[in-house]
Motif scaffolding. Structure first.
Motif, PDB file in Angstrom:
ATOM      1  N   SER A 120      64.201  -2.642  29.955  1.00  0.00           N
ATOM      2  CA  SER A 120      64.229  -4.022  29.449  1.00  0.00           C
ATOM      3  C   SER A 120      64.773  -4.028  28.021  1.00  0.00           C
ATOM      4  CB  SER A 120      62.836  -4.645  29.491  1.00  0.00           C
ATOM      5  OG  SER A 120      61.901  -3.875  28.749  1.00  0.00           O
ATOM      6  N   TYR A 121      64.680  -2.875  27.347  1.00  0.00           N
ATOM      7  CA  TYR A 121      65.389  -2.654  26.092  1.00  0.00           C
ATOM      8  C   TYR A 121      66.638  -1.846  26.457  1.00  0.00           C
ATOM      9  CZ  TYR A 121      60.766  -3.686  24.121  1.00  0.00           C
ATOM     10  OH  TYR A 121      59.559  -4.270  23.810  1.00  0.00           O
ATOM     11  N   PRO A 122      67.792  -2.483  26.615  1.00  0.00           N
ATOM     12  CA  PRO A 122      68.980  -1.810  27.164  1.00  0.00           C
ATOM     13  C   PRO A 122      69.477  -0.674  26.272  1.00  0.00           C
ATOM     14  CG  PRO A 122      69.237  -4.207  27.167  1.00  0.00           C
ATOM     15  CD  PRO A 122      68.041  -3.893  26.322  1.00  0.00           C
ATOM     16  N   PRO A 123      69.804   0.470  26.860  1.00  0.00           N
ATOM     17  CA  PRO A 123      70.326   1.596  26.065  1.00  0.00           C
ATOM     18  C   PRO A 123      71.578   1.243  25.266  1.00  0.00           C
ATOM     19  CG  PRO A 123      69.680   2.343  28.244  1.00  0.00           C
ATOM     20  CD  PRO A 123      69.573   0.850  28.272  1.00  0.00           C
ATOM     21  N   ASN A 124      72.392   0.282  25.763  1.00  0.00           N
ATOM     22  CA  ASN A 124      73.603  -0.052  25.010  1.00  0.00           C
ATOM     23  C   ASN A 124      73.293  -0.805  23.719  1.00  0.00           C
ATOM     24  OD1 ASN A 124      72.840  -2.469  26.110  1.00  0.00           O
ATOM     25  ND2 ASN A 124      74.792  -2.921  27.100  1.00  0.00           N
ATOM     26  N   GLU A 125      72.025  -1.158  23.495  1.00  0.00           N
ATOM     27  CA  GLU A 125      71.615  -1.792  22.245  1.00  0.00           C
ATOM     28  C   GLU A 125      71.129  -0.764  21.214  1.00  0.00           C
ATOM     29  OE1 GLU A 125      71.197  -5.967  22.072  1.00  0.00           O
ATOM     30  OE2 GLU A 125      72.984  -4.798  22.539  1.00  0.00           O
ATOM     31  N   ILE A 126      71.054   0.506  21.621  1.00  0.00           N
ATOM     32  CA  ILE A 126      70.603   1.561  20.707  1.00  0.00           C
ATOM     33  C   ILE A 126      71.499   1.634  19.472  1.00  0.00           C
ATOM     34  CG2 ILE A 126      70.417   4.073  20.432  1.00  0.00           C
ATOM     35  CD1 ILE A 126      69.362   4.218  23.278  1.00  0.00           C
ATOM     36  N   SER A 127      72.794   1.397  19.667  1.00  0.00           N
ATOM     37  CA  SER A 127      73.731   1.482  18.541  1.00  0.00           C
ATOM     38  C   SER A 127      73.358   0.524  17.420  1.00  0.00           C
ATOM     39  CB  SER A 127      75.161   1.194  19.020  1.00  0.00           C
ATOM     40  OG  SER A 127      75.243  -0.099  19.596  1.00  0.00           O
ATOM     41  N   LYS A 128      72.758  -0.631  17.761  1.00  0.00           N
ATOM     42  CA  LYS A 128      72.344  -1.581  16.725  1.00  0.00           C
ATOM     43  C   LYS A 128      71.231  -0.994  15.866  1.00  0.00           C
ATOM     44  CE  LYS A 128      73.556  -5.830  19.205  1.00  0.00           C
ATOM     45  NZ  LYS A 128      73.051  -7.115  19.737  1.00  0.00           N
ATOM     46  N   LEU A 129      70.287  -0.281  16.502  1.00  0.00           N
ATOM     47  CA  LEU A 129      69.215   0.358  15.738  1.00  0.00           C
ATOM     48  C   LEU A 129      69.778   1.428  14.820  1.00  0.00           C
ATOM     49  CD1 LEU A 129      66.357   0.901  18.377  1.00  0.00           C
ATOM     50  CD2 LEU A 129      66.616  -0.980  16.771  1.00  0.00           C
ATOM     51  N   VAL A 130      70.663   2.245  15.368  1.00  0.00           N
ATOM     52  CA  VAL A 130      71.231   3.356  14.594  1.00  0.00           C
ATOM     53  C   VAL A 130      72.043   2.829  13.418  1.00  0.00           C
ATOM     54  CG1 VAL A 130      72.800   5.330  14.684  1.00  0.00           C
ATOM     55  CG2 VAL A 130      71.232   4.889  16.588  1.00  0.00           C
ATOM     56  N   PHE A 178      62.466   3.893   9.352  1.00  0.00           N
ATOM     57  CA  PHE A 178      62.595   3.500  10.753  1.00  0.00           C
ATOM     58  C   PHE A 178      63.018   2.038  10.857  1.00  0.00           C
ATOM     59  CE2 PHE A 178      58.080   2.783   9.766  1.00  0.00           C
ATOM     60  CZ  PHE A 178      57.853   1.507  10.260  1.00  0.00           C
ATOM     61  N   VAL A 179      63.579   1.693  11.990  1.00  0.00           N
ATOM     62  CA  VAL A 179      64.010   0.324  12.286  1.00  0.00           C
ATOM     63  C   VAL A 179      63.397  -0.096  13.617  1.00  0.00           C
ATOM     64  CG1 VAL A 179      65.961  -1.168  12.869  1.00  0.00           C
ATOM     65  CG2 VAL A 179      66.169   0.487  11.007  1.00  0.00           C
ATOM     66  N   VAL A 180      62.815  -1.293  13.640  1.00  0.00           N
ATOM     67  CA  VAL A 180      62.178  -1.816  14.846  1.00  0.00           C
ATOM     68  C   VAL A 180      63.051  -2.902  15.448  1.00  0.00           C
ATOM     69  CG1 VAL A 180      60.111  -2.940  15.803  1.00  0.00           C
ATOM     70  CG2 VAL A 180      59.895  -1.343  13.878  1.00  0.00           C
ATOM     71  N   GLY A 181      63.326  -2.786  16.734  1.00  0.00           N
ATOM     72  CA  GLY A 181      64.110  -3.801  17.413  1.00  0.00           C
ATOM     73  C   GLY A 181      63.336  -5.100  17.542  1.00  0.00           C
ATOM     74  N   VAL A 217      62.329   1.513  18.847  1.00  0.00           N
ATOM     75  CA  VAL A 217      62.308   1.928  17.440  1.00  0.00           C
ATOM     76  C   VAL A 217      63.225   3.132  17.235  1.00  0.00           C
ATOM     77  CG1 VAL A 217      60.843   2.604  15.497  1.00  0.00           C
ATOM     78  CG2 VAL A 217      59.888   1.197  17.337  1.00  0.00           C
ATOM     79  N   ALA A 218      63.929   3.161  16.116  1.00  0.00           N
ATOM     80  CA  ALA A 218      64.726   4.316  15.711  1.00  0.00           C
ATOM     81  C   ALA A 218      64.110   4.915  14.448  1.00  0.00           C
ATOM     82  CB  ALA A 218      66.170   3.913  15.451  1.00  0.00           C
ATOM     83  N   ASN A 276      63.703  -4.779  10.515  1.00  0.00           N
ATOM     84  CA  ASN A 276      63.981  -5.291  11.855  1.00  0.00           C
ATOM     85  C   ASN A 276      65.478  -5.366  12.082  1.00  0.00           C
ATOM     86  OD1 ASN A 276      61.318  -7.716  12.395  1.00  0.00           O
ATOM     87  ND2 ASN A 276      61.680  -5.808  13.455  1.00  0.00           N
ATOM     88  N   THR A 277      65.890  -5.274  13.334  1.00  0.00           N
ATOM     89  CA  THR A 277      67.238  -5.645  13.728  1.00  0.00           C
ATOM     90  C   THR A 277      67.156  -6.267  15.114  1.00  0.00           C
ATOM     91  OG1 THR A 277      69.537  -4.891  13.918  1.00  0.00           O
ATOM     92  CG2 THR A 277      67.859  -3.447  14.830  1.00  0.00           C
ATOM     93  N   THR A 278      67.902  -7.328  15.343  1.00  0.00           N
ATOM     94  CA  THR A 278      67.777  -8.067  16.594  1.00  0.00           C
ATOM     95  C   THR A 278      68.554  -7.402  17.729  1.00  0.00           C
ATOM     96  OG1 THR A 278      69.638  -9.481  15.988  1.00  0.00           O
ATOM     97  CG2 THR A 278      67.432 -10.267  15.426  1.00  0.00           C
ATOM     98  N   PHE A 279      68.094  -7.643  18.951  1.00  0.00           N
ATOM     99  CA  PHE A 279      68.795  -7.142  20.127  1.00  0.00           C
ATOM    100  C   PHE A 279      68.454  -8.035  21.313  1.00  0.00           C
ATOM    101  CE2 PHE A 279      64.629  -5.325  20.601  1.00  0.00           C
ATOM    102  CZ  PHE A 279      64.422  -5.211  21.970  1.00  0.00           C
TER     103      PHE A 279
END
Length: 205
Positions: free
Chosen positions: A60-70, A79-82, A120-121, A152-155
């Motif tokens: 439900s947290y798509p892997p293609n959104e990982i780049s936004k955390l990074v 750390f950054v929380v989606g 989270v990253a 925070n960063t949105t996704f």
């Protein structure tokens, strides 16, 4: 980390990862179901690499959104929380999430509009700096007790792979129980102060 699943998760993961060239991985199969917080703690202790990302297994947290955390994880942050833009949950689950957010802001003293998730990253040096094995990382929100350098960063979320989440309202609230401790302590202090004021007022009569 396979939390004693019954759907052959570990075998399927291994078959998939073996077909990905250049990917290193560790699979840990637990004999007993420990729950999300404890399982995540075990995963962090086995993790490798400069950046560690945690996410739910139903995607439900798509892997293609990982780049936004990074991308959001600069050298100034530990750390950054989606922060989900939308929630693909039931109405009751959504209500519970809002209650937990309200409790979390007060328990961890985050900014008022801070949003929480398990997406989270982490910087590797942060996990090393806090001496991960000695920390109670199986407690929800443990990371907020060790640093003020987060954001925070949105996704975007998706409906996930399961037609119905096994992480229902009751389980969600049970997981968030530690967040109620600061609120209970605050209420206890207020009750004591009111009792003292009433006793003084009675003594002056």
């Amino acid at each position: 980390i396979d939390d004693a699943s019954t759907d052959k998760t570990a075998r399927i993961a291994k078959q998939t990862l073996d077909n990905l060239p250049g990917v290193s991985y560790v699979i840990v199969e637990l004999a007993k179901n420990l729950g999300q917080s404890s399982t995540t703690a075990i995963g962090l202790s086995h993790s490798l690499g400069g950046i560690v990302v945690t996410l739910d297994d139903d995607l439900s947290y798509p892997p293609n959104e990982i780049s936004k955390l990074v991308e959001a994880l600069s050298q100034d942050l530990d750390f950054v929380v989606g922060a989900p833009i939308t929630y693909a949950n039931s109405r009751t689950r959504g209500l519970a999430s809002r209650v937990i957010r309200w409790l979390g802001v007060r328990a961890f003293e985050t900014p008022k509009n801070f949003r929480f998730s398990s997406f989270v990253a982490y910087q590797r040096d942060f996990l090393l700096r806090i001496d991960l094995p000695s920390c109670q990382v199986d407690e929800i929100g443990w990371m907020f007790h060790h640093t003020q350098r987060y954001a925070n960063t949105t996704f975007e979320t998706t409906a996930g792979l399961r037609s119905e989440s096994k992480y229902g309202l009751r389980r969600l609230l049970k997981t968030a129980k530690p967040l109620t401790h600061p609120i209970i302590q605050l209420l206890s202090r207020l009750v004591r102060r009111v009792s003292l004021l009433l006793a003084l007022a009675a003594a002056m009569l």
